[in-house]
Enzyme design. Sequence first.
Site, PDB file in Angstrom:
ATOM      1  CD  GLU A  84      -2.372  -1.298   2.823  1.00  0.00           C
ATOM      2  OE1 GLU A  84      -2.380  -0.287   3.564  1.00  0.00           O
ATOM      3  OE2 GLU A  84      -2.827  -2.405   3.173  1.00  0.00           O
ATOM      4  CE  LYS A 118       5.989   4.986   6.491  1.00  0.00           C
ATOM      5  NZ  LYS A 118       5.611   6.274   6.956  1.00  0.00           N
ATOM      6  CG  ASP A 148       4.663  12.518   4.885  1.00  0.00           C
ATOM      7  OD1 ASP A 148       4.671  12.123   6.070  1.00  0.00           O
ATOM      8  OD2 ASP A 148       5.423  13.402   4.453  1.00  0.00           O
ATOM      9  CE1 TYR A 152      -3.036   4.156   7.481  1.00  0.00           C
ATOM     10  CE2 TYR A 152      -2.622   2.210   8.837  1.00  0.00           C
ATOM     11  CZ  TYR A 152      -2.490   3.566   8.620  1.00  0.00           C
ATOM     12  OH  TYR A 152      -1.852   4.353   9.532  1.00  0.00           O
ATOM     13  CE  LYS A 187      10.288   6.165   6.700  1.00  0.00           C
ATOM     14  NZ  LYS A 187      10.409   7.501   7.176  1.00  0.00           N
ATOM     15  CB  CYS A 212      47.422  29.327  -3.384  1.00  0.00           C
ATOM     16  SG  CYS A 212      47.476  27.718  -4.189  1.00  0.00           S
ATOM     17  CB  CYS A 242      51.854  27.746  -4.864  1.00  0.00           C
ATOM     18  SG  CYS A 242      50.798  29.155  -5.211  1.00  0.00           S
ATOM     19  CB  CYS A 298      46.031  30.330  -6.746  1.00  0.00           C
ATOM     20  SG  CYS A 298      47.826  30.416  -6.841  1.00  0.00           S
ATOM     21  CB  CYS A 333      49.661  27.927  -8.813  1.00  0.00           C
ATOM     22  SG  CYS A 333      48.993  26.756  -7.624  1.00  0.00           S
TER      23      CYS A 333
HETATM   24  S1  IVH Z   1       0.293   0.166   8.515  1.00  0.00           S
HETATM   25  C1  IVH Z   1       1.611  -1.237  12.986  1.00  0.00           C
HETATM   26  N1  IVH Z   1      -0.386   1.277   6.278  1.00  0.00           N
HETATM   27  O1  IVH Z   1       3.178   4.969   8.359  1.00  0.00           O
HETATM   28  C2  IVH Z   1       1.703  -0.101  12.061  1.00  0.00           C
HETATM   29  N2  IVH Z   1       0.778   2.598   7.872  1.00  0.00           N
HETATM   30  O2  IVH Z   1       5.899   4.438   9.609  1.00  0.00           O
HETATM   31  C3  IVH Z   1       0.674  -0.227  11.011  1.00  0.00           C
HETATM   32  N3  IVH Z   1       1.114   4.919   7.178  1.00  0.00           N
HETATM   33  O3  IVH Z   1       2.410   5.126  11.749  1.00  0.00           O
HETATM   34  C4  IVH Z   1       0.850   0.825  10.021  1.00  0.00           C
HETATM   35  N4  IVH Z   1       0.088   4.756   5.229  1.00  0.00           N
HETATM   36  O4  IVH Z   1       1.148   6.627  10.131  1.00  0.00           O
HETATM   37  C5  IVH Z   1       0.236   1.443   7.459  1.00  0.00           C
HETATM   38  N5  IVH Z   1      -1.118   2.120   4.247  1.00  0.00           N
HETATM   39  C6  IVH Z   1      -0.507   2.303   5.434  1.00  0.00           C
HETATM   40  C7  IVH Z   1       0.038   3.541   5.826  1.00  0.00           C
HETATM   41  C8  IVH Z   1       0.678   3.647   7.061  1.00  0.00           C
HETATM   42  C9  IVH Z   1       0.720   5.568   6.070  1.00  0.00           C
HETATM   43  C10 IVH Z   1       1.892   5.523   8.276  1.00  0.00           C
HETATM   44  C11 IVH Z   1       1.300   5.326   9.621  1.00  0.00           C
HETATM   45  C12 IVH Z   1       2.351   4.645  10.444  1.00  0.00           C
HETATM   46  C13 IVH Z   1       3.579   4.982   9.690  1.00  0.00           C
HETATM   47  C14 IVH Z   1       4.654   3.951   9.946  1.00  0.00           C
END
Ligand code: IVH
Length: 666
Positions: free
Chosen positions: A111, A113, A115, A222, A308, A402, A405, A420, A425
Amino acid sequence: MDVAGRVAELRDTLRRLAAAYYVEDQPEVPDAVYDSLMRELLELEERHPELYEPDSPTQRVGGAPRGDFRAVTHRPPLLSLANAMDAEELLAFDGRVAQAAGAPAGPYVVEPKIDGLTVVLHYERGVLRLGATRGDGQTGEDVTENLRAIADLPKRLGPGAPDRVEVRGEVYLPVSRFQELNRQRAAEGKPLFQNPRNAAAGSLRQQDAGVTASRGLGLYCYELRLGAEPSRQSDALELLAQWGLPVNPLRWRCDTITDVIAVTQEFAPRRDALPYAVDGLVVKLDDLAIARRLGATQKAPRAQIAFKFPADEAATELLAIEVQVGRTGALTPTAVLAPVRLAGTTVQRASLHNEDLIRDRDIRVGDTVRVRKAGEIIPEVIGVVQDDAHLLRPPYAFPTVCPVCGAEAVRREGEAVRRCANPSCPAKLREWLLHLGSRAALDIDGLGPYAVDMLLERGLVREPEDLFRLSADDLAGLPRFGEKSAGKLVEELAAARGRPLAKVLVALGIPHVGERSAQALAERFGSLQALGAANGEELAEVAGIGETTAEEILRFVEGPVGRRLLRTLPELGFRPEAPTGTAAGPLAGEVVVFTGKLSQPRSEAQALARSLGATVESDVTRRTTLVVAGEDAGQKLDKARSLAIKTLSEAEFGAIAGAGSRKGLT
Ligand code: IVH
């Protein structure tokens, strides 16, 4: 600094950064910088267990609640995820899962991740009863009212939802909203949010839920914590969606870790196109029964990992500043760094650009510095992560002599670099010779650092042109230089004499004259002599040559070294011409000036004349032998007539040119 000192410093810095991040929602540095400091601390603590401290930032997750909201205890606690930084670490994760499960691992669900900010939502009989932030994982904050202000969040779950449901999800601020919010804040003179995550946190943790509503936050769920026990993560996501909770439609089911790695590679360049910020991918074992059996470490479940994306920014200790002397004598500072991972590689050196940057950012040896690598570009130091000891370190004093030299290093007015001043040099000469042998210049195979150092050490080369006075005997006497390689280098040096004018111009090493400007200069002037005779105006007229470059060229050709080279190169066998030049063409020996409006671009007419053997100039002088006058020709034509110089109309010139090029074709 000793390890204990560095560990203490990192702990202090990380504590301060964490407070700014979690409590104030106003981070001082980008996440990647925080992450790399945390990684450095983790590694040092791992290597030095004697420095263990229970309240080190590595032992605590997240931040303490701010206190404006009611505290909520999470049962069970909300864990975080372990990180994988590259394919190798994903393979190691897969290996661990397979070993613990006693069977080949997979399939996995992958999935995005997001931010954002983790929240948990408690529904009872389909109604939202409580929504809380994650906080430090144990205790979060009750932000139910503010969560209700998020359009994506269902106030009621659909039919079929169990009596009690607890889910985990991510609140995020769409990138477009984030940019809009920062534009607005800039206009109001308020501090900007560093990233969408902090903007989301700031927007959710508002006393006035109306403000939250106005920000346009989004939500994706999620994880199903309570309510049903599906056997697969993919089923859990389906269930959440069925109950009316928002679930990210973007996800991949991968049979093996190899497929997961392929997804990480394919997705990385596409992630910027998404409407929300993504800082990685979360890889989850699809089989939840096995995942439950594998359990969790103190911080994170064993069957999940966050991949990451390589960060293009990191922080590390500045160990020293090295100053190198380049071909033009420019003193260039380079940062020597404690090794740090950046964009998938380990970085130990980075550019510091120039003395102003060091002074303006107040970069001092011993500081923790921010390093960035954008695209293919060499990593650069972009600033300092402030710590208490920064002011105790002496400010960096850029050398005014320099370092090679010892001659004075001068900074010309309006220039960012210090150079220089010593024309002989040894550092300059070394770099010049290497440059001269490079592909862009005379392309001399065998004139690498070893050969150059030898030639300099033995005193065989004191000026660049000495290269072309070397005999095979001179070279054969050098260590590691057999007869064969000596002969080869002499051959290469002979061949270099025949390089076209543009290459020779690059080899002269005039500041700002690179391949492109050298080509333009060669086309315009056609010979070293014509270039040597050009005035500033004529030079600056050439496409791509600005005033500064024109000045550098003049400085060079009028200076002692340039004058000497222009004289000696022809004596040494250099007869460079522009590549199109045919000394035997119908205009051979003519010095041509074009004036007035022409029916074709002037540069094309000039190139044509040159290809027929002419030297082209822009001003009518006593040297001029032919003036081609277009429409409305004025002063230059008058001058030509007064000097009794032959003139042609454009049509007449065209006739000669036509005949000449036909001749050239046959
Ligand atoms: S699963 C037990 N799924 O990423 C932890 N986390 O670095 C279960 N995050 O604290 C997390 N999208 O804030 C999961 N599809 C996703 C996510 C997700 C963003 C974040 C979440 C977590 C952090 C971990």
